[in-house]
Design a protein around this motif. Structure first.
Motif, PDB file in Angstrom:
ATOM      1  N   CYS A  33      83.114  40.562  51.010  1.00  0.00           N
ATOM      2  CA  CYS A  33      84.414  40.632  51.675  1.00  0.00           C
ATOM      3  C   CYS A  33      85.440  41.333  50.783  1.00  0.00           C
ATOM      4  O   CYS A  33      86.293  42.076  51.276  1.00  0.00           O
ATOM      5  CB  CYS A  33      84.892  39.233  52.048  1.00  0.00           C
ATOM      6  SG  CYS A  33      83.938  38.497  53.401  1.00  0.00           S
ATOM      7  N   GLY A  34      85.350  41.094  49.469  1.00  0.00           N
ATOM      8  CA  GLY A  34      86.238  41.789  48.547  1.00  0.00           C
ATOM      9  C   GLY A  34      86.033  43.293  48.597  1.00  0.00           C
ATOM     10  O   GLY A  34      87.000  44.070  48.619  1.00  0.00           O
ATOM     11  N   LEU A  56      96.041  48.017  59.306  1.00  0.00           N
ATOM     12  CA  LEU A  56      95.396  47.514  58.096  1.00  0.00           C
ATOM     13  C   LEU A  56      95.459  45.988  58.047  1.00  0.00           C
ATOM     14  O   LEU A  56      94.486  45.326  57.665  1.00  0.00           O
ATOM     15  CB  LEU A  56      96.073  48.109  56.856  1.00  0.00           C
ATOM     16  CG  LEU A  56      95.536  47.644  55.502  1.00  0.00           C
ATOM     17  CD1 LEU A  56      94.028  47.891  55.376  1.00  0.00           C
ATOM     18  CD2 LEU A  56      96.280  48.326  54.366  1.00  0.00           C
ATOM     19  N   LEU A  57      96.587  45.429  58.453  1.00  0.00           N
ATOM     20  CA  LEU A  57      96.714  43.975  58.469  1.00  0.00           C
ATOM     21  C   LEU A  57      95.711  43.360  59.438  1.00  0.00           C
ATOM     22  O   LEU A  57      95.084  42.331  59.132  1.00  0.00           O
ATOM     23  CB  LEU A  57      98.138  43.575  58.849  1.00  0.00           C
ATOM     24  CG  LEU A  57      98.417  42.068  58.913  1.00  0.00           C
ATOM     25  CD1 LEU A  57      98.117  41.403  57.572  1.00  0.00           C
ATOM     26  CD2 LEU A  57      99.871  41.818  59.325  1.00  0.00           C
ATOM     27  N   ARG A  93      88.919  38.487  56.623  1.00  0.00           N
ATOM     28  CA  ARG A  93      89.144  37.144  56.100  1.00  0.00           C
ATOM     29  C   ARG A  93      88.740  36.075  57.117  1.00  0.00           C
ATOM     30  O   ARG A  93      88.221  35.010  56.731  1.00  0.00           O
ATOM     31  CB  ARG A  93      90.606  36.966  55.711  1.00  0.00           C
ATOM     32  CG  ARG A  93      91.007  37.655  54.422  1.00  0.00           C
ATOM     33  CD  ARG A  93      90.138  37.205  53.261  1.00  0.00           C
ATOM     34  NE  ARG A  93      90.656  37.637  51.972  1.00  0.00           N
ATOM     35  CZ  ARG A  93      89.928  37.710  50.879  1.00  0.00           C
ATOM     36  NH1 ARG A  93      88.641  37.389  50.920  1.00  0.00           N
ATOM     37  NH2 ARG A  93      90.453  38.109  49.737  1.00  0.00           N
ATOM     38  N   ARG A  94      88.956  36.329  58.389  1.00  0.00           N
ATOM     39  CA  ARG A  94      88.554  35.345  59.405  1.00  0.00           C
ATOM     40  C   ARG A  94      87.042  35.166  59.421  1.00  0.00           C
ATOM     41  O   ARG A  94      86.537  34.040  59.453  1.00  0.00           O
ATOM     42  CB  ARG A  94      89.049  35.767  60.785  1.00  0.00           C
ATOM     43  CG  ARG A  94      88.765  34.693  61.852  1.00  0.00           C
ATOM     44  CD  ARG A  94      89.267  35.084  63.212  1.00  0.00           C
ATOM     45  NE  ARG A  94      88.472  36.163  63.808  1.00  0.00           N
ATOM     46  CZ  ARG A  94      88.885  37.407  63.958  1.00  0.00           C
ATOM     47  NH1 ARG A  94      90.095  37.762  63.527  1.00  0.00           N
ATOM     48  NH2 ARG A  94      88.116  38.324  64.501  1.00  0.00           N
ATOM     49  N   GLN A 103      85.068  35.738  56.953  1.00  0.00           N
ATOM     50  CA  GLN A 103      84.711  35.061  55.709  1.00  0.00           C
ATOM     51  C   GLN A 103      84.942  33.558  55.827  1.00  0.00           C
ATOM     52  O   GLN A 103      84.092  32.755  55.400  1.00  0.00           O
ATOM     53  CB  GLN A 103      85.531  35.623  54.548  1.00  0.00           C
ATOM     54  CG  GLN A 103      85.184  34.972  53.212  1.00  0.00           C
ATOM     55  CD  GLN A 103      86.025  35.492  52.068  1.00  0.00           C
ATOM     56  OE1 GLN A 103      86.980  36.233  52.281  1.00  0.00           O
ATOM     57  NE2 GLN A 103      85.692  35.118  50.854  1.00  0.00           N
ATOM     58  N   ARG A 104      86.072  33.156  56.394  1.00  0.00           N
ATOM     59  CA  ARG A 104      86.348  31.720  56.544  1.00  0.00           C
ATOM     60  C   ARG A 104      85.315  31.047  57.429  1.00  0.00           C
ATOM     61  O   ARG A 104      84.864  29.926  57.141  1.00  0.00           O
ATOM     62  CB  ARG A 104      87.754  31.512  57.123  1.00  0.00           C
ATOM     63  CG  ARG A 104      88.876  31.801  56.136  1.00  0.00           C
ATOM     64  CD  ARG A 104      90.202  31.298  56.672  1.00  0.00           C
ATOM     65  NE  ARG A 104      90.585  31.959  57.912  1.00  0.00           N
ATOM     66  CZ  ARG A 104      91.304  33.070  57.962  1.00  0.00           C
ATOM     67  NH1 ARG A 104      91.711  33.660  56.847  1.00  0.00           N
ATOM     68  NH2 ARG A 104      91.636  33.612  59.133  1.00  0.00           N
ATOM     69  N   GLU A 105      84.920  31.723  58.504  1.00  0.00           N
ATOM     70  CA  GLU A 105      83.930  31.138  59.419  1.00  0.00           C
ATOM     71  C   GLU A 105      82.599  30.920  58.723  1.00  0.00           C
ATOM     72  O   GLU A 105      81.980  29.853  58.834  1.00  0.00           O
ATOM     73  CB  GLU A 105      83.756  32.051  60.642  1.00  0.00           C
ATOM     74  CG  GLU A 105      84.982  32.084  61.550  1.00  0.00           C
ATOM     75  CD  GLU A 105      84.885  33.174  62.606  1.00  0.00           C
ATOM     76  OE1 GLU A 105      83.917  33.978  62.544  1.00  0.00           O
ATOM     77  OE2 GLU A 105      85.778  33.242  63.476  1.00  0.00           O
ATOM     78  N   LEU A 106      82.139  31.926  57.983  1.00  0.00           N
ATOM     79  CA  LEU A 106      80.869  31.800  57.273  1.00  0.00           C
ATOM     80  C   LEU A 106      80.973  30.807  56.121  1.00  0.00           C
ATOM     81  O   LEU A 106      80.015  30.065  55.845  1.00  0.00           O
ATOM     82  CB  LEU A 106      80.427  33.170  56.755  1.00  0.00           C
ATOM     83  CG  LEU A 106      80.009  34.176  57.839  1.00  0.00           C
ATOM     84  CD1 LEU A 106      79.785  35.555  57.230  1.00  0.00           C
ATOM     85  CD2 LEU A 106      78.746  33.715  58.559  1.00  0.00           C
ATOM     86  N   THR A 107      82.130  30.776  55.475  1.00  0.00           N
ATOM     87  CA  THR A 107      82.321  29.811  54.390  1.00  0.00           C
ATOM     88  C   THR A 107      82.241  28.388  54.908  1.00  0.00           C
ATOM     89  O   THR A 107      81.653  27.506  54.260  1.00  0.00           O
ATOM     90  CB  THR A 107      83.670  30.050  53.693  1.00  0.00           C
ATOM     91  OG1 THR A 107      83.668  31.357  53.100  1.00  0.00           O
ATOM     92  CG2 THR A 107      83.915  29.023  52.598  1.00  0.00           C
TER      93      THR A 107
END
Length: 416
Positions: A191-192, A359-360, A367-368, A370-374
Motif C-alpha cells: 500500500c505504501g 489524488l485524494l 487506504r480503505r 488496506q483497512r479492510e484486509l488488515t
C-alpha cells in the motif's frame, strides 16, 4: 478465570494431586555474573535474549546485581497488568534483579510444563486476583501469596507428555501467526508503494512541504503535567485513532497549554509523530478543537486549498519516511525530526483542485482496501491467539488426554 474458577468449572476429573507451588518452585538469587547474556521476559514471547535495539528500557550499566539464570529456570516479572510475563529459559544468562528466577523441584516438576502452566489463562487470572494494585498501571503479587497457590499436578511423566504436546501445537500456531504478521507487513509495504506511485504523477508540480503550509510546523508541550481537568493532550499513540480516543485523552492544566498557544489545535490541523516513531499522522477532528500536543508530535496547518487528509496521507508514504530517515539517521538517541528539515521535504503535488480531489480519492481507496484486509488479518490473529490460550489451559487442567489428541478440535467443549 482464576485457578479456583477453573477447578470449579472443570473439576479435577483426572484425579491429579493438589500441591502448593512452594513445594515445586524456589527462588534463585545468585548474581555477580555480568558477562553472561542478558535475558528478558514478556507476556507474548516468554523468555528472550535482549538486544540493544529491542525497544525496551536499557539495562543498568552495572550488571553485577543481575540474577543468574540457568537453562530450565523460570523467569517471572511479578509486576504486571496483565500478568503473564513469565517463561522458561533455554539459556544461561542474567536478568533484572526485579524479576523472580525460579528453580523447579525436578523430582516433582517438568520445567516445560510449568512454562505453559504459568502462562495459562487461569494461572494469570489467579495472580491478578491475589495481586495488589500498584497505580497507575501495575499489580504486584508477593512471593508468599504466589507460592501458596495450590494446583492440580499430574505425574511427572504426564507433565512431559503435556509439555511435548503443547510445544508442538503452540509452535504450529506460532508459525501461522508469524505468517499473518508477515502478510500484514507485506500489505503495509504494498500500500505504501501504491501511495508513492499515486503521488509521483508526471503532471504534478515538484515542491517543498513548507509551501503547502500556512505557518511553520511546530513542536508541542515539552514537559507535560497531568491533571484531572484541563486541556486534552494528544500523544503519539493517540494518532492511531484520534477520533476514537477523543474522550479518553489525558489532560494538562489550562495555564500550561497557554504557554504553548502555537500548538493549540484547530479542526483540520495535521498532527505528525516526529520523535522515535515516524510516519504516524492524523487530522484533528472538530471535537478536538482547543486540545494541545506532546513534544513528540508536530502540528502542521495546511494552506487554503490543500486538503488536510491528502497532506496527512503523504506523511505516511515511503517517500516521506526515506527523507525522515536521511535527516535523523545520525541521531544517537531517539530519532528526532527537526522542523526546519521537515519544512524542506520534497514532494510532488497536484497543481489544480481537480487533480487534488482525484489524488485524494485514489489515496482514500488504497487506504480503505488496506483497512479492510488488515481487519481480516487481525481477526485471524485473534482467533489463533484464543485457540492457543484455550489449548494451553485445557491441556494443563486435564480437560483432555494429550496422548490421544492430535491438535484438531481438541478444545471443543472446553473453556479458556
Amino acid at each position: 478465570m482464576s485457578l479456583e474458577g477453573a477447578i470449579a468449572a472443570n473439576g479435577n476429573n483426572r484425579g491429579w494431586g493438589i500441591i502448593a507451588l512452594r513445594s515445586l518452585l524456589s527462588q534463585s538469587k545468585a548474581d555477580n555474573r555480568p558477562n553472561l547474556p542478558l535475558l528478558g521476559v514478556s507476556l507474548h514471547s516468554g523468555v528472550t535474549q535482549r538486544s540493544a535495539n529491542d525497544g525496551r528500557p536499557a539495562a543498568s550499566e552495572d550488571l553485577t546485581a543481575y540474577k543468574v539464570v540457568a537453562p530450565g529456570n523460570i523467569i517471572m516479572n511479578r509486576l504486571g497488568k496483565p500478568h503473564g510475563s513469565v517463561g522458561m529459559s533455554p539459556w544461561n544468562g542474567i536478568t533484572s534483579p526485579a524479576y523472580w528466577v525460579m528453580g523447579i523441584n525436578r523430582q516433582l516438576g517438568e520445567s516445560r510444563f510449568f512454562h505453559h502452566l504459568l502462562r495459562s489463562s487461569h494461572l494469570i487470572a489467579e495472580c491478578e486476583r491475589l495481586g495488589k494494585n500498584q497505580p497507575p498501571n501495575q499489580f504486584d503479587i508477593s512471593w508468599d501469596a504466589f507460592r501458596a497457590v495450590e494446583i492440580p499436578l499430574p505425574p511427572i511423566e504426564e507433565q512431559r507428555r503435556i509439555a511435548d504436546f503443547l510445544d508442538f501445537e503452540t509452535a504450529r500456531i506460532d508459525r501461522l501467526t508469524r505468517l499473518r504478521n508477515r502478510q500484514a507487513d507485506l500489505l503495509e509495504e504494498r500500500c505504501g508503494l501504491a501511495l508513492d506511485e499515486a503521488f509521483q504523477n508526471s503532471t504534478y508540480e515538484p515542491t517543498r512541504l513548507k509551501y503547502l503550509l500556512a505557518v511553520k510546523p511546530r513542536y508541542g508541550v515539552l514537559v507535560p503535567q497531568f491533571s484531572d481537568s484541563g486541556v486534552r493532550f494528544i500523544r503519539v499513540n493517540d494518532l492511531l485513532d484520534l477520533p476514537g480516543r477523543a474522550e479518553s485523552l489525558a489532560k494538562i492544566p489550562y495555564e500550561l497549554s497557554a504557554q504553548y498557544a502555537r500548538t493549540v489545535t484547530r479542526p483540520g490541523d495535521v498532527l505528525l509523530s516526529v520523535v522515535g516513531t515516524m510516519g504516524r499522522s492524523a487530522v484533528v477532528p472538530p471535537q478536538l478543537a482547543g486540545a494541545n500536543v506532546a513534544r513528540a508530535v508536530a502540528s502542521l496547518r495546511a494552506r487554503r486549498g490543500v486538503p488536510p487528509e491528502l497532506l496527512a496521507t503523504w506523511l505516511t508514504t515511503p517517500s516521506f519516511l526515506r527523507q525522515a530517515s536521511d535527516v535523523t539517521g545520525s541521531d544517537t538517541a531517539q530519532p528526532t525530526l527537526g522542523m526546519e528539515d521537515l519544512s524542506n521535504f520534497r514532494l510532488s503535488w497536484p497543481v489544480d483542485e481537480r487533480g487534488r480531489a482525484e489524488l485524494l480519492q485514489t489515496a482514500s481507496t488504497i487506504r480503505r482496501h488496506q483497512r479492510e484486509l488488515t481487519r481480516v488479518l487481525e481477526a485471524q490473529r485473534r482467533v489463533l491467539a484464543e485457540r492457543r490460550q484455550a489449548l494451553i489451559t485445557a491441556a494443563v487442567t486435564g480437560q483432555f488426554d494429550v496422548s490421544t489428541a492430535n491438535g484438531r478440535n481438541v478444545t471443543d467443549g472446553v473453556s479458556a
